[in-house]
Design a protein around this motif. Structure first.
Motif, PDB file in Angstrom:
ATOM      1  N   ILE A  85       0.589  -1.049  -0.004  1.00  0.00           N
ATOM      2  CA  ILE A  85       0.028  -0.107  -0.146  1.00  0.00           C
ATOM      3  C   ILE A  85       0.933   1.359  -0.128  1.00  0.00           C
ATOM      4  CG2 ILE A  85      -1.636   1.403   1.545  1.00  0.00           C
ATOM      5  CD1 ILE A  85      -3.015  -1.468   2.248  1.00  0.00           C
ATOM      6  N   ASP A  86       1.956   1.266   0.779  1.00  0.00           N
ATOM      7  CA  ASP A  86       2.761   2.481   0.764  1.00  0.00           C
ATOM      8  C   ASP A  86       3.440   2.550  -0.215  1.00  0.00           C
ATOM      9  OD1 ASP A  86       2.265   2.835   3.428  1.00  0.00           O
ATOM     10  OD2 ASP A  86       4.335   1.795   4.359  1.00  0.00           O
ATOM     11  N   LYS A  87       3.672   1.702  -1.205  1.00  0.00           N
ATOM     12  CA  LYS A  87       4.446   1.800  -2.542  1.00  0.00           C
ATOM     13  C   LYS A  87       3.253   2.283  -3.421  1.00  0.00           C
ATOM     14  CE  LYS A  87       8.333  -1.691  -1.685  1.00  0.00           C
ATOM     15  NZ  LYS A  87       8.574  -3.175  -1.883  1.00  0.00           N
ATOM     16  N   ALA A  88       2.332   1.697  -3.570  1.00  0.00           N
ATOM     17  CA  ALA A  88       1.237   2.122  -4.223  1.00  0.00           C
ATOM     18  C   ALA A  88       0.705   3.595  -4.213  1.00  0.00           C
ATOM     19  CB  ALA A  88      -0.153   1.279  -4.004  1.00  0.00           C
ATOM     20  N   VAL A  89       0.791   4.262  -2.915  1.00  0.00           N
ATOM     21  CA  VAL A  89       0.576   5.516  -2.595  1.00  0.00           C
ATOM     22  C   VAL A  89       1.440   6.418  -3.372  1.00  0.00           C
ATOM     23  CG1 VAL A  89       0.383   7.254  -1.027  1.00  0.00           C
ATOM     24  CG2 VAL A  89      -0.889   5.270  -0.606  1.00  0.00           C
ATOM     25  N   HIS A  90       2.712   5.852  -3.547  1.00  0.00           N
ATOM     26  CA  HIS A  90       3.622   6.883  -4.140  1.00  0.00           C
ATOM     27  C   HIS A  90       3.498   6.634  -5.654  1.00  0.00           C
ATOM     28  CE1 HIS A  90       5.422   8.339  -0.406  1.00  0.00           C
ATOM     29  NE2 HIS A  90       5.548   7.217   0.027  1.00  0.00           N
ATOM     30  N   GLN A  91       3.511   5.691  -6.076  1.00  0.00           N
ATOM     31  CA  GLN A  91       3.323   5.267  -7.480  1.00  0.00           C
ATOM     32  C   GLN A  91       2.229   5.946  -7.996  1.00  0.00           C
ATOM     33  OE1 GLN A  91       3.204   1.146  -8.615  1.00  0.00           O
ATOM     34  NE2 GLN A  91       3.208   1.505 -10.726  1.00  0.00           N
ATOM     35  N   CYS A  92       1.064   5.796  -7.632  1.00  0.00           N
ATOM     36  CA  CYS A  92      -0.131   6.366  -8.082  1.00  0.00           C
ATOM     37  C   CYS A  92      -0.078   7.989  -7.899  1.00  0.00           C
ATOM     38  CB  CYS A  92      -1.468   5.976  -7.348  1.00  0.00           C
ATOM     39  SG  CYS A  92      -1.890   4.175  -7.633  1.00  0.00           S
ATOM     40  N   ALA A  93       0.543   8.445  -7.116  1.00  0.00           N
ATOM     41  CA  ALA A  93       0.639   9.985  -6.779  1.00  0.00           C
ATOM     42  C   ALA A  93       1.513  10.537  -8.004  1.00  0.00           C
ATOM     43  CB  ALA A  93       1.438  10.417  -5.667  1.00  0.00           C
ATOM     44  N   SER A  94       2.240   9.503  -8.582  1.00  0.00           N
ATOM     45  CA  SER A  94       3.098  10.027 -10.059  1.00  0.00           C
ATOM     46  C   SER A  94       2.302   9.904 -11.210  1.00  0.00           C
ATOM     47  CB  SER A  94       4.327   9.333 -10.187  1.00  0.00           C
ATOM     48  OG  SER A  94       4.310   7.986 -10.328  1.00  0.00           O
ATOM     49  N   GLU A  95       1.028   9.282 -11.017  1.00  0.00           N
ATOM     50  CA  GLU A  95       0.196   9.205 -12.172  1.00  0.00           C
ATOM     51  C   GLU A  95      -1.086  10.189 -12.121  1.00  0.00           C
ATOM     52  OE1 GLU A  95       0.484   7.396 -14.887  1.00  0.00           O
ATOM     53  OE2 GLU A  95       2.438   6.262 -14.247  1.00  0.00           O
ATOM     54  N   GLY A  96      -1.003  10.799 -10.797  1.00  0.00           N
ATOM     55  CA  GLY A  96      -1.958  11.710 -10.748  1.00  0.00           C
ATOM     56  C   GLY A  96      -3.221  11.159 -10.009  1.00  0.00           C
ATOM     57  N   VAL A  97      -3.285   9.886  -9.385  1.00  0.00           N
ATOM     58  CA  VAL A  97      -4.197   9.200  -8.890  1.00  0.00           C
ATOM     59  C   VAL A  97      -4.079   9.060  -7.379  1.00  0.00           C
ATOM     60  CG1 VAL A  97      -5.355   6.885  -8.767  1.00  0.00           C
ATOM     61  CG2 VAL A  97      -4.588   7.729 -10.928  1.00  0.00           C
ATOM     62  N   GLY A  98      -4.931   9.527  -6.515  1.00  0.00           N
ATOM     63  CA  GLY A  98      -4.726   9.330  -5.021  1.00  0.00           C
ATOM     64  C   GLY A  98      -5.076   8.045  -4.562  1.00  0.00           C
ATOM     65  N   VAL A  99      -4.590   7.802  -3.554  1.00  0.00           N
ATOM     66  CA  VAL A  99      -5.229   6.418  -2.669  1.00  0.00           C
ATOM     67  C   VAL A  99      -5.037   6.852  -1.302  1.00  0.00           C
ATOM     68  CG1 VAL A  99      -4.076   4.231  -2.004  1.00  0.00           C
ATOM     69  CG2 VAL A  99      -3.284   5.037  -4.367  1.00  0.00           C
ATOM     70  N   ASN A 100      -6.229   6.356  -0.810  1.00  0.00           N
ATOM     71  CA  ASN A 100      -6.442   6.612   0.486  1.00  0.00           C
ATOM     72  C   ASN A 100      -6.941   5.364   1.422  1.00  0.00           C
ATOM     73  OD1 ASN A 100      -7.155   8.308   2.699  1.00  0.00           O
ATOM     74  ND2 ASN A 100      -9.370   8.352   2.086  1.00  0.00           N
ATOM     75  N   LEU A 101      -6.289   5.269   2.400  1.00  0.00           N
ATOM     76  CA  LEU A 101      -6.301   3.962   3.230  1.00  0.00           C
ATOM     77  C   LEU A 101      -7.341   4.284   4.385  1.00  0.00           C
ATOM     78  CD1 LEU A 101      -6.042   1.041   4.147  1.00  0.00           C
ATOM     79  CD2 LEU A 101      -3.853   1.684   5.435  1.00  0.00           C
ATOM     80  N   VAL A 102      -8.421   3.803   4.616  1.00  0.00           N
ATOM     81  CA  VAL A 102      -9.369   3.802   5.712  1.00  0.00           C
ATOM     82  C   VAL A 102      -9.540   2.511   6.535  1.00  0.00           C
ATOM     83  CG1 VAL A 102     -11.680   4.363   6.605  1.00  0.00           C
ATOM     84  CG2 VAL A 102     -10.657   5.600   4.601  1.00  0.00           C
ATOM     85  N   VAL A 103      -9.142   2.326   7.570  1.00  0.00           N
ATOM     86  CA  VAL A 103      -9.192   1.216   8.488  1.00  0.00           C
ATOM     87  C   VAL A 103     -10.436   1.265   9.411  1.00  0.00           C
ATOM     88  CG1 VAL A 103      -7.926  -0.446   9.922  1.00  0.00           C
ATOM     89  CG2 VAL A 103      -6.718   0.809   8.068  1.00  0.00           C
ATOM     90  N   GLY A 104     -11.266   0.077   9.571  1.00  0.00           N
ATOM     91  CA  GLY A 104     -11.927  -0.163  10.522  1.00  0.00           C
ATOM     92  C   GLY A 104     -13.439   0.527  10.227  1.00  0.00           C
ATOM     93  N   ALA A 105     -13.567   0.984   9.098  1.00  0.00           N
ATOM     94  CA  ALA A 105     -14.960   1.486   8.807  1.00  0.00           C
ATOM     95  C   ALA A 105     -15.621   0.347   7.952  1.00  0.00           C
ATOM     96  CB  ALA A 105     -14.847   2.513   7.961  1.00  0.00           C
ATOM     97  N   VAL A 106     -15.142  -0.807   7.746  1.00  0.00           N
ATOM     98  CA  VAL A 106     -15.999  -1.922   6.962  1.00  0.00           C
ATOM     99  C   VAL A 106     -16.638  -2.710   7.928  1.00  0.00           C
ATOM    100  CG1 VAL A 106     -15.476  -3.568   5.458  1.00  0.00           C
ATOM    101  CG2 VAL A 106     -14.125  -1.589   5.298  1.00  0.00           C
ATOM    102  N   ASN A 107     -17.763  -3.034   7.454  1.00  0.00           N
ATOM    103  CA  ASN A 107     -18.757  -3.976   8.275  1.00  0.00           C
ATOM    104  C   ASN A 107     -19.112  -5.091   7.245  1.00  0.00           C
ATOM    105  OD1 ASN A 107     -19.847  -5.379  10.341  1.00  0.00           O
ATOM    106  ND2 ASN A 107     -21.372  -3.807  10.693  1.00  0.00           N
ATOM    107  N   VAL A 108     -18.647  -5.813   6.726  1.00  0.00           N
ATOM    108  CA  VAL A 108     -18.929  -6.795   5.659  1.00  0.00           C
ATOM    109  C   VAL A 108     -18.915  -8.338   6.113  1.00  0.00           C
ATOM    110  CG1 VAL A 108     -18.553  -5.490   3.595  1.00  0.00           C
ATOM    111  CG2 VAL A 108     -16.684  -7.152   4.315  1.00  0.00           C
TER     112      VAL A 108
END
Length: 108
Positions: A85-108
């Motif tokens: 995830i950390d690598k994806a955040v940086h790689q995507c930022a260079s492509e102009g795509v944001g990545v946001n991690l949210v933990v604990g908000a899922v109830n599936v």
């Protein structure tokens, strides 16, 4: 409907938040070394959907909006999952795509 890596070729949800197109990957189970490839595959489906123009093709009214991938995890990613995830955040930022991690908000 199955979400997350259990349904690898499907975008879980698409919406708009403050003018940004948000593609959410909903992961209700933890990711470890045995399932990291599934997460990588699903994440790449999302990224390709944005970068290859499929998002714009299917939703032309979103064409002028920025895009972000939200990773909605039930459990805190650790080890290899966190590294990815950390690598994806940086790689995507260079492509102009944001990545946001949210933990604990899922109830599936």
């Amino acid at each position: 409907m199955k979400f997350g890596t259990s349904n690898p070729n499907i975008i879980d949800t698409i919406g708009i938040e403050n003018g940004c197109v948000v593609l959410s990957l909903i992961q209700g189970v933890s990711v470890d070394e045995s399932s990291i490839r599934d997460l990588q595959y699903k994440f790449n489906v999302y990224l390709s959907y944005i970068l290859d123009g499929q998002l714009e093709e299917e939703y032309p009214h979103f064409s002028s909006n920025s895009a972000r991938i939200d990773l909605l995890f039930q459990y805190e990613p650790t080890g290899i999952a966190r590294d990815f995830i950390d690598k994806a955040v940086h790689q995507c930022a260079s492509e102009g795509v944001g990545v946001n991690l949210v933990v604990g908000a899922v109830n599936v």
